[in-house]
Structure formats: C-alpha cells, structure tokens
Design a protein around this motif. Structure first.
Motif, short mmCIF file in Angstrom:
data_model
loop_
_atom_site.label_atom_id
_atom_site.label_comp_id
_atom_site.label_asym_id
_atom_site.label_seq_id
_atom_site.Cartn_x
_atom_site.Cartn_y
_atom_site.Cartn_z
N GLY A 171 0.80 -1.24 0.00
CA GLY A 171 0.00 0.00 0.00
C GLY A 171 0.82 1.27 0.00
O GLY A 171 2.00 1.28 -0.35
N LEU A 172 0.16 2.36 0.42
CA LEU A 172 0.87 3.64 0.57
C LEU A 172 1.58 3.65 1.91
O LEU A 172 2.77 3.95 2.00
N LEU A 173 0.82 3.35 2.97
CA LEU A 173 1.35 3.34 4.33
C LEU A 173 0.84 2.12 5.07
O LEU A 173 -0.30 1.69 4.84
N THR A 174 1.65 1.56 5.95
CA THR A 174 1.19 0.51 6.87
C THR A 174 1.37 1.04 8.29
O THR A 174 2.40 1.63 8.60
N ILE A 175 0.34 0.84 9.11
CA ILE A 175 0.42 1.21 10.53
C ILE A 175 0.42 -0.09 11.33
O ILE A 175 -0.48 -0.92 11.16
N LEU A 176 1.42 -0.25 12.18
CA LEU A 176 1.64 -1.54 12.82
C LEU A 176 1.76 -1.40 14.33
O LEU A 176 2.34 -0.44 14.83
N MET A 177 1.19 -2.36 15.04
CA MET A 177 1.47 -2.45 16.48
C MET A 177 1.64 -3.93 16.83
O MET A 177 1.31 -4.81 16.04
N GLN A 178 2.15 -4.20 18.01
CA GLN A 178 2.44 -5.59 18.39
C GLN A 178 2.16 -5.77 19.88
O GLN A 178 2.01 -4.79 20.61
N ASN A 179 2.06 -7.01 20.33
CA ASN A 179 2.01 -7.23 21.77
C ASN A 179 3.42 -6.98 22.32
O ASN A 179 4.27 -6.43 21.61
N GLU A 180 3.70 -7.37 23.53
CA GLU A 180 4.95 -6.92 24.16
C GLU A 180 6.20 -7.55 23.56
O GLU A 180 7.32 -7.21 23.95
N LEU A 181 6.03 -8.46 22.58
CA LEU A 181 7.21 -9.17 22.07
C LEU A 181 7.76 -8.56 20.78
O LEU A 181 7.00 -8.27 19.86
N GLY A 182 9.08 -8.41 20.76
CA GLY A 182 9.73 -7.90 19.55
C GLY A 182 9.94 -9.01 18.54
O GLY A 182 9.65 -10.18 18.79
N GLY A 183 10.43 -8.66 17.36
CA GLY A 183 10.68 -9.64 16.32
C GLY A 183 10.81 -8.99 14.96
O GLY A 183 11.34 -9.57 14.02
N LEU A 184 10.31 -7.76 14.86
CA LEU A 184 10.38 -7.05 13.59
C LEU A 184 11.79 -6.50 13.36
O LEU A 184 12.41 -5.97 14.28
N GLN A 185 12.26 -6.66 12.12
CA GLN A 185 13.56 -6.09 11.75
C GLN A 185 13.40 -5.34 10.43
O GLN A 185 12.69 -5.80 9.52
N VAL A 186 14.07 -4.22 10.34
CA VAL A 186 13.97 -3.36 9.17
C VAL A 186 15.32 -3.32 8.47
O VAL A 186 16.36 -3.21 9.13
N ASN A 187 15.30 -3.42 7.15
CA ASN A 187 16.55 -3.37 6.41
C ASN A 187 16.94 -1.93 6.13
O ASN A 187 16.27 -1.22 5.38
N HIS A 188 18.03 -1.52 6.77
CA HIS A 188 18.48 -0.13 6.63
C HIS A 188 19.94 -0.15 6.20
O HIS A 188 20.77 -0.71 6.93
N ASN A 189 20.22 0.41 5.03
CA ASN A 189 21.58 0.39 4.48
C ASN A 189 22.18 -1.02 4.49
O ASN A 189 23.34 -1.22 4.87
N GLY A 190 21.37 -2.00 4.14
CA GLY A 190 21.87 -3.37 4.00
C GLY A 190 21.99 -4.17 5.28
O GLY A 190 22.35 -5.33 5.26
N LYS A 191 21.69 -3.54 6.41
CA LYS A 191 21.76 -4.26 7.70
C LYS A 191 20.36 -4.40 8.30
O LYS A 191 19.49 -3.55 8.06
N TRP A 192 20.17 -5.45 9.08
CA TRP A 192 18.87 -5.64 9.75
C TRP A 192 18.87 -4.91 11.09
O TRP A 192 19.69 -5.20 11.96
N VAL A 193 17.96 -3.98 11.22
CA VAL A 193 17.86 -3.22 12.47
C VAL A 193 16.66 -3.75 13.26
O VAL A 193 15.51 -3.64 12.81
N PRO A 194 16.91 -4.35 14.44
CA PRO A 194 15.78 -4.83 15.28
C PRO A 194 15.00 -3.63 15.83
O PRO A 194 15.59 -2.64 16.25
N ILE A 195 13.70 -3.75 15.79
CA ILE A 195 12.85 -2.62 16.19
C ILE A 195 12.23 -2.88 17.56
O ILE A 195 11.56 -3.90 17.78
N ASN A 196 12.45 -1.94 18.48
CA ASN A 196 11.87 -2.03 19.81
C ASN A 196 10.98 -0.82 20.05
O ASN A 196 11.46 0.21 20.54
#
Ligand SMILES: O=C(O)CCC(=O)C(=O)O
Ligand SMILES: [Fe+2]
Length: 342
Positions: free
Chosen positions: A220-245
C-alpha cells in the motif's frame, strides 16, 4: 491446511518440520551492531502544534521517509484500551475452535475475511511460521462475528488508524513540497482501501531456522503496525537488519510500494521481516492503507517533473492488480515492485 498454532499445540515439538526450515539463511547474520534507532514522529505536533512545530514535524517526516521509510509515531491519540482490545480480540480469534476459524479459510485474495497461514501456501517453497487473519475493512466493512465484541473493536480501531494515516499523508504531501491534501485527493483516500492483518507467531523450538515473515515490502501507501509486548520485527536499513523495539503505546509506520510508485521513487518502500522466538506467542496487527482497489496509480506528474531525469520510473497499475500480482509470485524483497518498474 495445517496451521502453525495447531502444529505447536498438537504435540511437544522439539524441532521444526523441514518444510518450515529456511536453508542457507542465518537469522543472526547481517544484524546491525550499531545502536541505530528509527526516527520518532510526534503526531500531536502535526495536528495541534504551532506553525513552527508543525513545519518541524513535517521536516522530520520528510527525513524519516527519505532515509528510513520506517518511523515510530507517538502521541497519536488512539486509546491504549482500544489497542489492548485489538490484541486480546485477535488472540481470542485464534483461540476459537479450528472449525469456527475454518469458516473463514479463504481461497481468494479479495474475500472480505480470510484466515490462513504462511503467505500463499500453494506457492511458498518454504512455509512461514505465522498464521493470519486478514479483513478488508474499508470502504466496505467486514469482521468476524466471533469472538464477542471483536467486530466493534475492529471497526473503531480501523476508523482511528485511518484518521492517523490520512493525517500522516497530509504531512507527507507537505514534505514533498505539495499541497497538504494532494495525496489524499489524488488517491481518493475517503474511498480508499484498508486491509487489517492480524499476525500470530506461535513460539518456535528453533527460532533461528524459520521466518515469521520473510524479507518483503508492503503493497500500500502506508502501513500502521502495532504488536504485543514481544519484539521480532527487523527493518533493512543500508543493507543491515535493524531490530525494532517500539516504545509502549506507539505505532510503527512504514511506506509501501504504492508510495514509491506515486512519488516516482522519492520515498521508497522499505524491506522488513518478522522473526520468531521460542518463549511466547507474538501478535502483530497491521493496517494497510491504499487507494480504492480499482484506481490506477502512476507517478505523480509534479514529482516526475522535479525528479532528476523527469521520466516516470513506474508504469501505472490498478491497485487491485498489484495486490494480485504480489499474491501470485514468491514473497521476496521488492520483486513485485520490479514488475512495474520501467
Ligand atoms: O509482525 C510484524 O512485525 C510485521 C508484519 C508485517 O510485516 C506485515 O504484516 O506485512
Ligand atoms: Fe510487512
């Protein structure tokens, strides 16, 4: 069809069935070692800041879209109780007896309510460690009638996240040097499509050999995301995986493929993935905001004109056809967007 939740609960799993094992991928590889943090956007500055505060936050949004395609939104005004009701309701949905959920075991992409697993079971070479509930909530609203009260929460939550998305799109328009209502009008967001996705990632005995969701960008154009208390999402930034907290009570927002098409590549969609853990069930709830399904999206002429070579980088495509295309090929990075790149 076998669901991950059923698999985990049916017996004591000590290892993962081979069809879930991603060979040649080391989940620990490529993780960013720098303490990088995604940009934070104070939503209240956009809606009720002074003119100076508003222009500052528009600059912040521009930076976040250009440099990351991913940011955290705070002070968004969506009540915490509603967010909690969504997580609880989502969890209760997955806890319904299998035969009740199977009522929604969808075959087709545009079925109003679809319960499933992985991404596209008939196509996925390796299965993903997630079950999902997907609901088309706008412009026509649908929701499962069970668990009790969930439909009401879904309706309210989707209305509130739609409002947040439309305000962010105003800020994004301004950050591109366009009139505030530019994207909302051009994309006819009042009749825009909104898809709610509840992702369930049960605990996994070998979390490092599976993927909750493999690297992908959203349609889509935008995704809005939330999660329960557990992390797991990682974003690819400049070729590296950045864990999101994410901060408590914040939303994560990312730009999708249609933002990249519309802005002629000025704001790119971002590749992200969901990892799983061996301790507890992770739940994430995403709302994907896009134009009406039958609208054809092509790069905005104003943005083509002020791009370097003044040439459209993408051909126009109907949003509906784009979603079908994404469903018909392997979920793999930005391979779907490559199909419409000129
Ligand atoms: O579970 C997450 O954090 C990510 C979910 C996601 O990327 C998606 O639903 O498209
Ligand atoms: Fe995603």
């Amino acid at each position: 069809m076998a669901y991950v939740k059923g698999l985990v609960e049916s017996k004591t799993l000590t290892s993962v069935p081979s069809k879930y094992v991603f060979r040649g991928i080391d989940a620990k590889e490529g993780i960013s070692l720098e303490a990088e943090t995604i940009p934070t956007i104070d939503f209240s500055m956009l809606t009720s800041g002074t003119p100076d505060q508003r222009s500052k936050v528009i600059q912040d949004i521009g930076y976040a879209c250009r440099e990351w395609g991913f940011f955290m939104v705070i002070n968004h005004g969506v009540p915490e109780t509603l967010r909690e009701a969504m997580i609880r309701g989502g969890e209760s949905f997955f806890n319904l007896p299998e035969e009740e959920k199977r009522e929604y075991e969808g075959k087709k992409l545009f079925d109003p309510i679809r319960f499933g697993t992985s991404f596209n079971v008939s196509l996925d070479k390796t299965l993903f460690w997630r079950d999902y509930l997907k609901i088309h909530v706008h412009p026509s609203f649908a929701a499962p009638h069970k668990p009790h009260g969930f439909s009401k929460s879904v309706q309210e939550y989707c209305k509130r996240t739609r409002e947040v998305a439309n305000e962010l799109l105003k800020g994004i328009s301004k950050s591109l040097g366009l009139e505030e209502s530019y994207i909302n009008k051009r994309m006819d967001m009042e009749s825009g499509s909104q898809l709610l996705v509840v992702n369930l990632y049960p605990p996994c005995p070998q979390p490092d050999v599976v993927m909750g969701l493999p690297p992908h960008s959203d349609h889509g154009l935008l995704t809005i995301l939330m999660q329960n208390e557990l992390g797991g999402l990682q974003v690819n930034h400049n070729g590296k995986w950045v864990p999101i907290n994410p901060l408590p009570n914040s939303f994560l927002v990312n730009t999708g493929d249609h933002m990249e098409i519309l802005t002629n590549g000025k704001y790119k969609s971002i590749i992200h993935r969901a990892m799983v853990n061996d301790k507890a069930t992770r739940i994430s709830i995403a709302t994907a905001h896009g134009p009406p399904l039958d609208s054809i999206v092509s790069p905005a002429p104003e943005l083509v004109m002020n791009s370097e070579n003044q040439i459209p980088a993408f051909r126009g495509i109907k949003y509906r056809d784009y979603m079908e295309l994404q469903q018909s090929i392997e979920l793999n990075g930005k391979s779907c967007l490559d199909h419409v790149r000129i």
